[in-house]
Motif scaffolding. Structure first.
Motif, PDB file in Angstrom:
ATOM      1  N   TYR A  70       1.007  -1.050   0.443  1.00  0.00           N
ATOM      2  CA  TYR A  70       0.383   0.195  -0.017  1.00  0.00           C
ATOM      3  C   TYR A  70       0.717   1.227  -0.013  1.00  0.00           C
ATOM      4  N   LEU A  71       0.190   2.343   0.006  1.00  0.00           N
ATOM      5  CA  LEU A  71       1.235   3.873  -0.333  1.00  0.00           C
ATOM      6  C   LEU A  71      -0.255   4.428   0.171  1.00  0.00           C
ATOM      7  N   VAL A  72      -0.057   5.337   1.526  1.00  0.00           N
ATOM      8  CA  VAL A  72      -0.988   6.094   1.226  1.00  0.00           C
ATOM      9  C   VAL A  72      -0.108   7.981   1.357  1.00  0.00           C
ATOM     10  N   CYS A  73      -1.417   8.462   0.386  1.00  0.00           N
ATOM     11  CA  CYS A  73      -0.996  10.025   0.268  1.00  0.00           C
ATOM     12  C   CYS A  73      -1.896  11.300   0.913  1.00  0.00           C
ATOM     13  N   ASP A  74      -1.645  11.362   1.628  1.00  0.00           N
ATOM     14  CA  ASP A  74      -2.426  12.958   2.315  1.00  0.00           C
ATOM     15  C   ASP A  74      -3.179  13.457   1.421  1.00  0.00           C
ATOM     16  N   THR A  75      -4.694  13.437   0.804  1.00  0.00           N
ATOM     17  CA  THR A  75      -4.999  14.586   0.256  1.00  0.00           C
ATOM     18  C   THR A  75      -4.768  15.802   1.016  1.00  0.00           C
ATOM     19  N   CYS A  76      -4.985  16.437   2.050  1.00  0.00           N
ATOM     20  CA  CYS A  76      -5.374  17.262   3.763  1.00  0.00           C
ATOM     21  C   CYS A  76      -6.861  17.940   2.858  1.00  0.00           C
ATOM     22  N   SER A  77      -8.000  17.853   2.725  1.00  0.00           N
ATOM     23  CA  SER A  77      -8.996  17.712   2.529  1.00  0.00           C
ATOM     24  C   SER A  77      -8.958  18.590   1.149  1.00  0.00           C
ATOM     25  N   ASP A  78      -7.624  18.971  -0.092  1.00  0.00           N
ATOM     26  CA  ASP A  78      -8.218  19.330  -1.017  1.00  0.00           C
ATOM     27  C   ASP A  78      -7.442  18.602  -2.362  1.00  0.00           C
ATOM     28  N   ALA A  79      -8.342  19.595  -3.550  1.00  0.00           N
ATOM     29  CA  ALA A  79      -8.254  18.744  -4.866  1.00  0.00           C
ATOM     30  C   ALA A  79      -7.326  18.989  -4.787  1.00  0.00           C
ATOM     31  N   SER A  80      -6.638  20.181  -5.420  1.00  0.00           N
ATOM     32  CA  SER A  80      -5.059  20.635  -5.610  1.00  0.00           C
ATOM     33  C   SER A  80      -4.091  18.860  -5.422  1.00  0.00           C
ATOM     34  N   LYS A  81      -4.396  19.276  -3.991  1.00  0.00           N
ATOM     35  CA  LYS A  81      -3.161  18.537  -3.305  1.00  0.00           C
ATOM     36  C   LYS A  81      -3.707  16.517  -3.508  1.00  0.00           C
ATOM     37  N   GLY A  82      -5.367  16.199  -3.688  1.00  0.00           N
ATOM     38  CA  GLY A  82      -5.390  14.782  -4.372  1.00  0.00           C
ATOM     39  C   GLY A  82      -4.700  14.769  -5.505  1.00  0.00           C
ATOM     40  N   ILE A  83      -5.229  15.849  -6.554  1.00  0.00           N
ATOM     41  CA  ILE A  83      -4.357  15.446  -7.933  1.00  0.00           C
ATOM     42  C   ILE A  83      -2.970  15.244  -7.958  1.00  0.00           C
ATOM     43  N   GLN A  84      -2.064  15.858  -6.988  1.00  0.00           N
ATOM     44  CA  GLN A  84      -0.715  15.383  -7.222  1.00  0.00           C
ATOM     45  C   GLN A  84      -0.498  14.037  -6.320  1.00  0.00           C
ATOM     46  N   ASP A  85      -1.218  14.256  -5.568  1.00  0.00           N
ATOM     47  CA  ASP A  85      -0.926  12.996  -4.682  1.00  0.00           C
ATOM     48  C   ASP A  85      -0.901  12.370  -5.805  1.00  0.00           C
ATOM     49  N   ALA A  86      -2.273  12.179  -6.808  1.00  0.00           N
ATOM     50  CA  ALA A  86      -2.803  10.710  -8.192  1.00  0.00           C
ATOM     51  C   ALA A  86      -1.275  10.681  -9.015  1.00  0.00           C
TER      52      ALA A  86
END
Length: 899
Positions: A70-86
């Motif tokens: 598994y690889l867990v990335c934190d989106t910090c409740s932000d869509a831009s951060k989520g795209i970066q993690d993806a």
């Protein structure tokens, strides 16, 4: 970039919001590293559920020879951060994709997340380019159902289409049709609001207001908007408020509500329905009832033990666990101060700051925070079943894709993500004795309805119902709900008060707001809040504003009616008086009072009045055609007979004191009592006969409300009108004749009684006509009352005075000589006035002699019209012999009057 990693043959990515916000997003002009703050305990627990499930799958040998990483990335409740993690997860050998190059075999084969629909929507757009499976356990926005825009998105929870439908049904169930809505300005809030308003309208629920709060926690307008929303909630008459917000925003809003002392019934969306931080707020028990909807739950074996023995695992790295243990067990200066306070004071005297809510009491006692553990996480509400389902659905899809058996998985491990996506969409597995499959993009599960129950100074969550997604029905166990209202009853939240039975709702501009209007006659409502009145069935009927329809009742003057009893009693009294008067008059037949009263004609009058009283009895009881014909005829003939007798008396008095000898001579020919009575009554008989032949009265039915009024229809009313008019004509003639002779001697004056009795009759019947015309139901009672009053008018005016004189006056006041003396004095006075006579004029002796002579004749018995005329002729002859014309005229008049 990512905070947790576990080695494995196939890597599963996890996107979750372990922190609630990104600092300093406002005003960014350059690409900078995201600074995440605000540790989110719920998201952290959800992330741990995925890691625990992956470890469970690995330990169970479900995929022989395959270890999941598994690889867990934190989106910090932000869509831009989520795209970066993806983008980071899609890297191959740490080389990130750029431009339009397609990645056929990325390192991460599937991604679980994100937590919020706002982030999942943005990430799903990116992952859809490469057909990397994305499965979320919390993102419920219905926009994600669009497989054209989000072809690789799946979720283990129902779409918000079902949630908003369940929320609308919840409000309709408790009859809350006037509610406030507060939502976030993110994709999740906008979509959920749109769907709720649609389903609410179908359930007859209206939004009293709709407020929006910025989703971003560090938004500069957030605090101002929360204060405005709190003010609007307080001023609104909506007692139920739906909050489609994330937990952090709800917590901030509730702080304001608690400070202002505002209590409402709150409805929680799935995003905060089990938020532990909100449930443990100081003063949370003062805000009112809280109901929430959550995703269906289930067991997670071994998870509680995993939480109480928290560690990254073999070969794994988990900086989120490290951060949590520092927050929980590390000794900070603030924690040390609180510990020192507790040594000298009680817990109530040492309030716990918000920054220390996660801090353990052993924070400054344990030597190494990273090796410490407790059961704090195990006590948090378990809402991770959907995360377990998401992980297991990937495992079942992998087992099919890799063609696993009991010993090995021979399939290719470096597969394209699209192949796994296809298997996931077709997967059908059984877990915990329940079958699961994806219906389009959502797993066919359901919802549970929870109630926030008070427990000391906190709230705990209790299941009170469930929503079936396939049947779209909501079941609620109301008996288990303990309401927090003052009277412990279901609170009301309505734009308008309920319309009680007997009324219907008249909708205004807003369909939830209405006025209550009474049902018209012939219709009814037997329940509250009906939109239309129901027609009365069959022969039944109802009055205005009725709750039911009943059979109509027949209405007529019944024997047991109080008015009918009173009327009959008065009629009986009248007949009794007539009988008493008859006895008195019969006993006094030889008296002059009897002769002045009219002689034997009074017995005829009594007979007419008795018949008239008898007609009153016919006005009581159920009318028939025969009764209708009889009662008017009996009254008309009886009363006409009495009035004809009064006419004889009035005519006699008029003639007796008429001084014009020529007129007297002519009118004396008409004075025939028997003829007058017979002809007067006979004419009325002819009127009644023609009336009965050509337009006879008959029974008529008239419907008035709940009554069928049975009454006599007098035909076209011409016969009835002529009958009454004829009696009125006779009464008017009596009145005029009596009025002409009103100056007769007072002691034996009949004219006053005649005038008064006829005025009573005419007044009664003039008043009777308009009442008879307008008061249809009371017609029999009105006419019977008029008959009784008219009869008593004659009794009191004609018979009572004579009875008084017969019984109470002295004999010398009522004998024949006294009467003639009175007439003598009146005649001298009257003629003296006409001829300006005085005792000194020289004629006094002649007048007195003439009057004595006339009185003697009268006293001798010459009282018939023939003797009167003979005496008048004798006086004329004497007048020619004496030669004195004045004296002769006086003698003639005196003699005529005495006669």
């Amino acid at each position: 970039m990512c905070g947790a990693r576990g080695p494995g043959d196939i890597i599963i990515g996890v996107l979750n919001a372990c922190h609630s916000k990104v600092e300093n997003l406002e005003g960014r002009i350059q690409a900078e590293r995201f600074n995440c703050t605000g540790f989110d305990l719920e998201s952290f627990v959800e992330t741990l559920a995925v890691i625990h499930t992956i470890d469970t799958i690995n330990d169970s040998g479900f995929l022989p020879g395959i270890r999941l990483g598994y690889l867990v990335c934190d989106t910090c409740s932000d869509a831009s951060k989520g795209i970066q993690d993806a983008i980071h997860m899609l890297a191959i050998n740490q080389t990130k994709p750029f431009g339009c190059d397609l990645i056929e075999r990325p390192l991460v084969k599937a991604i679980i997340g994100a937590r919020y629909s706002e982030v999942s929507t943005a990430v799903a757009r990116l992952l859809g380019l490469y057909m990397v499976p994305q499965i979320s356990a919390t993102s419920s926005a219905n926009t994600l159902d669009d497989t054209l825009r989000y072809p690789s998105f799946l979720r283990t929870i129902p779409s918000d289409v079902h949630q908003t439908h369940a929320l609308a049904q919840l409000m309709a169930h408790f009859k809350w049709n006037w509610v406030g809505v507060v939502s976030g300005d993110d994709d999740y809030g906008r979509a959920a609001l749109h769907d709720f308003l649609k389903y609410a309208e179908d359930a007859n629920v209206c939004a009293a207001f709709n407020e929006v709060i910025p989703h971003y926690l560090d938004h500069p307008e957030r605090k101002r908007r929360i204060d405005e929303v709190a003010t609007h909630i307080n001023s609104s008459d909506a007692r139920v408020v739906l909050l489609i917000l994330k937990g952090q925003l709800v917590e901030q809003l509730f702080r304001v509500m608690i400070r202002k002392g505002i209590s409402r019934t709150w409805i929680a969306s799935d995003s905060w329905s089990q938020n532990q931080a909100v449930a443990e707020m100081t003063g949370i028990n003062t805000i009112g009832d809280v109901f929430g909807i959550r995703f269906i739950t289930g067991p997670n074996p071994g998870y509680e033990h995993f939480l109480t023995n928290l560690s990254p695992g073999r070969g794994a790295v988990n900086r989120f666990i490290e951060e949590y243990k520092d927050l929980r067990f590390e000794c900070t200066p603030e924690a040390q101060q609180h510990q020192d306070c507790l040594k000298n004071r009680t817990a109530d005297q040492c309030p716990l700051p918000d920054s220390l809510k996660l801090k353990s009491k052993l924070a400054c006692v344990l030597p190494d925070p990273q090796k410490a553990n407790d059961d704090f996480l195990a006590q948090t509400p378990d809402q991770t079943y959907a995360h377990r389902l998401a992980t297991w659905s990937i495992a079942f899809a992998l087992r099919s894709l890799l063609q696993c058996n009991t010993t090995t998985c021979p399939g290719e491990r470096d597969f394209k993500p699209g192949n796994l996506l296809l298997e996931m969409k077709n997967v059908n597995f059984t877990l915990d004795k329940r079958e699961f499959y994806f219906d389009k993009s959502s797993l066919a599960t359901g919802y549970e309805l929870i109630n926030w129950v008070k427990r000391q100074k906190k709230r705990h969550f209790e299941v009170i119902g469930a929503y079936n997604v396939s049947k779209r029905t909501l079941g609620i166990e109301e008996k288990t709900i303990e309401w927090h209202t003052p009277n412990k009853t279901i609170p009301e939240s309505k734009c308008s008060q309920s319309c009680p039975p007997g009324t219907f709702k008249k909708i205004s501009m807003i369909f939830c707001c209405f006025n209550c209007s009474e049902c018209e006659e012939g219709s009814f409502t037997n329940d509250s809040d009906l939109h239309n009145c129901l027609k009365c069935p069959g022969e039944t009927w109802s009055l205005r504003g009725a709750k039911k329809c009943d059979q109509r009742t027949e209405s007529f003057l019944k024997w047991d009616d109080p008015f009918a009893i009173s009327l009959l009693v008065v009629t009986g009294i009248g007949l009794l008086l007539l009988f008493s008067i008859f006895v008195i008059f019969l006993n006094k037949r030889s008296s002059v009072i009897f002769k002045v009263a009219g002689g034997d004609i009074v017995f005829v009058m009594m007979a007419g009045l008795a018949v008239s009283f008898g007609a009153v009895v016919l006005f009581v009881s159920k009318p028939t055609d025969d009764i209708c014909k009889s009662r008017q005829t009996v009254y008309g003939l009886g009363f006409t007979l009495s009035v004809s007798c009064i006419l004889v008396k009035a005519f006699r008095t008029f003639l007796a004191f008429l001084f014009d000898m020529n007129q007297q001579h002519i009118l004396n020919k008409l004075y025939k009592p028997v003829v007058i009575v017979v002809s007067g009554t006979g004419i009325q008989g002819l009127i009644c006969t023609f009336w009965l032949i050509f337009d006879a009265p008959k029974v008529d039915q008239e419907t008035l409300g709940m009554k069928i009024v049975l009454q006599c229809n007098e035909g076209s009313n011409w016969g009835f009108g002529i009958m009454l008019s004829y009696i009125a004509l006779l009464a008017s003639i009596c009145f005029l004749l009596a009025l002409k002779g009103r100056k007769v001697p007072q002691r034996f004056n009949e004219t006053g009684y005649i005038i008064f009795s006829m005025i009573i009759y005419l007044f009664v019947w003039v008043c009777f006509i308009p009442i008879y015309v307008t008061k249809i139901q009371q017609r029999p009672a009105v006419q019977a009352s008029a008959i009784v009053v008219s009869n008593f008018g004659i009794i009191f005016c004609h018979f009572f005075p004579k009875c008084y004189m017969m019984l109470c006056k002295k004999k010398h006041d009522t004998d024949r000589r006294s009467y003639l003396k009175t007439v003598h004095n009146f005649s001298i006075s009257t003629i003296s006035n006409e001829l300006s006579y005085t005792p000194d004029s020289g004629h006094g002796s002649d007048i007195e002699n003439s009057f004595e002579k006339s009185f003697y004749i009268t006293d001798a018995g010459a009282s018939t019209p023939n003797s009167s005329r003979a005496s008048a002729m004798t006086m004329k002859e004497e007048s020619h012999n004496t030669g004195n014309s004045s004296s002769n005229q006086i003698r003639q008049r005196l003699r005529a009057k005495s006669l």
